[in-house]
Write a protein that holds these residues in place. Structure first.
Motif, PDB file in Angstrom:
ATOM      1  N   ASN A 290       8.370  24.774 -35.232  1.00 19.77           N
ATOM      2  CA  ASN A 290       9.219  24.943 -34.056  1.00 19.77           C
ATOM      3  C   ASN A 290       8.787  26.092 -33.146  1.00 19.77           C
ATOM      4  OD1 ASN A 290      11.734  23.041 -34.651  1.00 19.77           O
ATOM      5  ND2 ASN A 290      11.205  24.038 -36.571  1.00 19.77           N
ATOM      6  N   PHE A 291       7.716  26.810 -33.498  1.00 21.86           N
ATOM      7  CA  PHE A 291       7.295  27.980 -32.734  1.00 21.86           C
ATOM      8  C   PHE A 291       6.749  27.614 -31.360  1.00 21.86           C
ATOM      9  CE2 PHE A 291       4.461  31.716 -31.973  1.00 21.86           C
ATOM     10  CZ  PHE A 291       5.434  32.704 -32.058  1.00 21.86           C
TER      11      PHE A 291
ATOM     12  N   GLN B 107       8.135  26.084 -29.122  1.00 26.01           N
ATOM     13  CA  GLN B 107       9.178  26.180 -28.110  1.00 26.01           C
ATOM     14  C   GLN B 107       9.308  27.592 -27.534  1.00 26.01           C
ATOM     15  OE1 GLN B 107      12.752  24.732 -29.990  1.00 26.01           O
ATOM     16  NE2 GLN B 107      11.760  22.870 -30.723  1.00 26.01           N
ATOM     17  N   THR B 108       8.596  28.566 -28.125  1.00 26.45           N
ATOM     18  CA  THR B 108       8.666  29.941 -27.642  1.00 26.45           C
ATOM     19  C   THR B 108       7.512  30.225 -26.681  1.00 26.45           C
ATOM     20  OG1 THR B 108       7.279  30.859 -29.398  1.00 26.45           O
ATOM     21  CG2 THR B 108       9.622  30.595 -29.878  1.00 26.45           C
ATOM     22  N   TRP B 109       7.612  31.319 -25.945  1.00 27.08           N
ATOM     23  CA  TRP B 109       6.569  31.699 -24.994  1.00 27.08           C
ATOM     24  C   TRP B 109       5.258  31.978 -25.712  1.00 27.08           C
ATOM     25  CZ3 TRP B 109       3.734  36.249 -24.467  1.00 27.08           C
ATOM     26  CH2 TRP B 109       2.950  36.336 -23.304  1.00 27.08           C
ATOM     27  N   LEU B 110       5.340  32.712 -26.830  1.00 25.59           N
ATOM     28  CA  LEU B 110       4.130  33.021 -27.587  1.00 25.59           C
ATOM     29  C   LEU B 110       3.487  31.754 -28.135  1.00 25.59           C
ATOM     30  CD1 LEU B 110       5.210  36.204 -29.581  1.00 25.59           C
ATOM     31  CD2 LEU B 110       3.480  36.078 -27.785  1.00 25.59           C
ATOM     32  N   GLY B 111       4.317  30.836 -28.595  1.00 27.33           N
ATOM     33  CA  GLY B 111       3.797  29.591 -29.134  1.00 27.33           C
ATOM     34  C   GLY B 111       3.094  28.754 -28.084  1.00 27.33           C
ATOM     35  N   ARG B 112       3.665  28.716 -26.880  1.00 29.00           N
ATOM     36  CA  ARG B 112       3.037  27.940 -25.804  1.00 29.00           C
ATOM     37  C   ARG B 112       1.721  28.567 -25.363  1.00 29.00           C
ATOM     38  NH1 ARG B 112       8.536  27.474 -24.329  1.00 29.00           N
ATOM     39  NH2 ARG B 112       8.361  29.297 -22.974  1.00 29.00           N
TER      40      ARG B 112
ATOM     41  N   ARG C  72       1.370  27.184 -31.728  1.00 25.91           N
ATOM     42  CA  ARG C  72       2.438  27.370 -32.707  1.00 25.91           C
ATOM     43  C   ARG C  72       1.891  27.674 -34.099  1.00 25.91           C
ATOM     44  NH1 ARG C  72       4.812  21.465 -34.349  1.00 25.91           N
ATOM     45  NH2 ARG C  72       2.852  20.321 -34.429  1.00 25.91           N
TER      46      ARG C  72
ATOM     47  N   THR D 170      16.488  19.389 -29.020  1.00 20.87           N
ATOM     48  CA  THR D 170      15.825  20.662 -28.746  1.00 20.87           C
ATOM     49  C   THR D 170      16.833  21.785 -28.622  1.00 20.87           C
ATOM     50  OG1 THR D 170      14.012  19.534 -27.622  1.00 20.87           O
ATOM     51  CG2 THR D 170      14.293  21.868 -27.168  1.00 20.87           C
TER      52      THR D 170
ATOM     53  N   GLN E  91      17.324  25.182 -31.011  1.00 21.66           N
ATOM     54  CA  GLN E  91      17.239  26.515 -30.433  1.00 21.66           C
ATOM     55  C   GLN E  91      18.543  27.285 -30.593  1.00 21.66           C
ATOM     56  OE1 GLN E  91      15.993  25.659 -26.403  1.00 21.66           O
ATOM     57  NE2 GLN E  91      13.816  25.786 -26.943  1.00 21.66           N
TER      58      GLN E  91
ATOM     59  N   HIS F  18      19.551  27.209 -37.283  1.00 26.42           N
ATOM     60  CA  HIS F  18      18.164  27.127 -37.748  1.00 26.42           C
ATOM     61  C   HIS F  18      18.114  26.990 -39.273  1.00 26.42           C
ATOM     62  CE1 HIS F  18      15.700  27.508 -34.211  1.00 26.42           C
ATOM     63  NE2 HIS F  18      16.436  28.508 -33.760  1.00 26.42           N
TER      64      HIS F  18
END
Length: 518
Positions: A74-75, A77-82, A86, A220, A224, A230
């Motif tokens: 699910n990472f 979906q985060t800014w760092l993941g994008r 992920r 989604t 979140q 979670h």
């Protein structure tokens, strides 16, 4: 633009991916072979204290690795993941932290220091191994390329294990056979190797992040939610992974066979020193031979599964039977107190290395196809949760084996240090290495007859997943495919592909066909 799974995976990419298994295979080979001996000989810990460190780590890791799998699923979906991926983000983060591995091998620091450093390495290994395990499934869906990725990574795992037993032997030539600095230098050297290896993998791999199906906004949003939300979805994903029949069977085969190997590795040093009355240099020589032959042995099993189309179950049975024969040879050597020539002893361990390669390579090759089976059930790609369970299982097999060994040796009268051991302790050592390990391998041998994943069944599965993604109806599925799906998933055909939902990730009965967004 070429999609990730349409990029070709040659041997250069496979090497870049597989090199991280220098850590995955090597770090825990060092721990399994030397750490209990190091703790009880040079760190002032009793066998029970040392064993308790591994047991405590398992309790924490029972949740840590699956949670890491859920996070990586699910990472994205985060800014760092994008931005960083992920999965691969965690490889980049963990590369410099590999240097902490050297902190395990410091003497005279007390029980709490050793507990803390071991827990730190457990956390670090989850951050590396869980996301890394998913990449072979994400990078390609071709059987031959996944087999190549799995084969090359297991060659690096074997190389890591070879280095784990040979490097201390080389260092002993300069530091002496009974010097703690041998193990400290070993830890420092390996920490540098692991740091570089993880960075290379980050540099040369990719993810399938741009081909994921479009997410349902409602789902989604739920994913979140807060911590409770979670945790709920993590628990649902974890439980539902065990409902896949092939995964359950695979885990049992994996647990019993790997634990047998871990028992052998943890006790073998004691067996040579106390039962056969030889010194530690022979341990290094024999295990070096075994680990070295694991590399060509892995290639041999790759050929058996690929070019010669031997089923994974049959290949595993060859491996298990060969290992059991060697274990009972060692038992006879102990009973008769034979003075086996070093050359013959070395040759036997070269053979053992080939057999052991199958034990290690085949289950990890099988694992890369489990998410495909799960997709047939859930219509989702959940490599992360399966990787979390697999990493947890691997690390648990090492720690549980060492803990059990610690308790058994403690109760048998084992005396810490380098002195001679009572007969009761020697009998316990021999019994663990020969009879306990053989019994576990026998269980795995029996389980292989129930396991149905083959190259042909996987092709049928992949073809059916692709057909259903293109809108194919359940009614047009042929009888052979229905049988394959039932054998692999454990569910009738009409109870998969769309019968699961976010609220109920495990199909319990047939439902009308749903599209991917459901």
């Amino acid at each position: 633009m070429v999609k990730p799974t349409e990029r070709r995976v040659g041997y250069g990419v496979a090497i870049g991916y597989g090199i991280t298994d220098l850590f995955g295979g090597g770090a825990f080979a060092v721990i399994g072979t030397w750490l209990l001996f190091f703790y009880t000989t040079y760190c002032g810990l009793s066998v029970f204290e040392a064993g308790s460190i591994f047991a405590i780590a398992r309790v924490i890791d029972a949740i840590l690795s699956p949670i890491m799998g859920y996070i990586t699923d699910n990472f994205g979906q985060t800014w760092l993941g994008r931005k960083f991926g992920r999965r691969r983000f965690f490889l980049l983060l963990s590369s410099p932290l590999m240097l902490l591995y050297g902190a395990l091998w410091v003497t005279d620091m007390g029980y709490w220091y050793y507990l803390g450093t071991y827990l730190t390495i457990e956390l670090l290994s989850a951050m590396v191994l869980v996301p890394w395990e998913t990449l072979s499934s994400e990078m390609t869906n071709r059987f031959s390329e996944r087999t190549r990725l799995s084969g090359v990574r297991m060659m690096f795992s074997s190389l890591g294990s070879f280095l784990a037993v040979s490097v201390p032997g080389i260092i002993m030539q300069f530091t002496g056979k009974d010097n703690a600095i041998t193990y400290t230098l070993t830890g420092v050297i390996f920490s540098l190797i692991y740091c570089v290896a993880v960075f290379i993998t980050w540099l040369t791999t990719w993810e399938a992040k741009d081909i994921q199906p479009e997410a349902d906004p409602a789902l989604t949003s739920a994913r979140q939610g807060g911590m409770i939300s979670h945790f709920k979805y993590f628990f649902m994903d974890l439980v539902s992974s065990f409902r896949i029949k092939a995964f359950r069977q695979h885990l049992l085969i994996y647990i019993f066979s790997f634990t047998a190997s871990d028992v052998f590795m943890a006790v073998f040093t004691y067996f040579i020193i106390y039962a056969l009355k030889q010194d530690a240099s022979l341990v290094s020589l024999l295990l070096s031979n075994m680990m070295f032959m694991s590399i060509p042995g892995t290639f041999l099993f790759m050929m058996l599964l690929g070019r010669f189309n031997v089923t994974p179950s049959s290949a595993l049975r060859y491996s298990y039977a060969s290992i059991i024969v060697v274990l009972f040879f060692l038992f006879v050597v102990y009973l008769q107190q034979w003075q086996v020539p070093t050359l013959l002893f070395g040759a036997i361990f070269l053979f053992l290395g080939i057999a052991r390669a199958g034990l290690y390579y085949i289950p990890w090759n099988i694992y890369s196809f489990i998410p495909d089976i799960d997709e047939m059930v859930t219509c989702k790609r959940r490599e992360g949760i399966f990787a979390g369970v697999m990493v947890l299982t691997r690390k648990s097999s090492v720690a549980i084996a060492i803990f059990i060994i610690g308790v058994v040796l403690q109760e048998s009268g084992f005396v810490k240090g380098n002195g001679a051991q009572p007969e009761s302790a020697i009998h316990a050592i021999v019994g663990l290495m020969v009879f306990v390990a053989s019994a576990m391998l026998a269980v795995s041998f029996w389980l292989t007859f129930k396991f149905k994943l083959t190259q042909r069944s996987h092709k049928i599965l992949i073809k059916e997943v692709a057909r259903r993604k293109l809108g194919g109806s359940a009614a047009r599925c042929d009888a052979e495919t229905r049988t394959v799906i039932k054998d692999l998933t454990g569910y009738d055909y009409d109870a998969v592909w769309g019968a699961a939902s976010e609220k109920n990730p495990v199909p319990v009965k047939a439902k009308p066909q749903l599209n991917l967004k459901e």
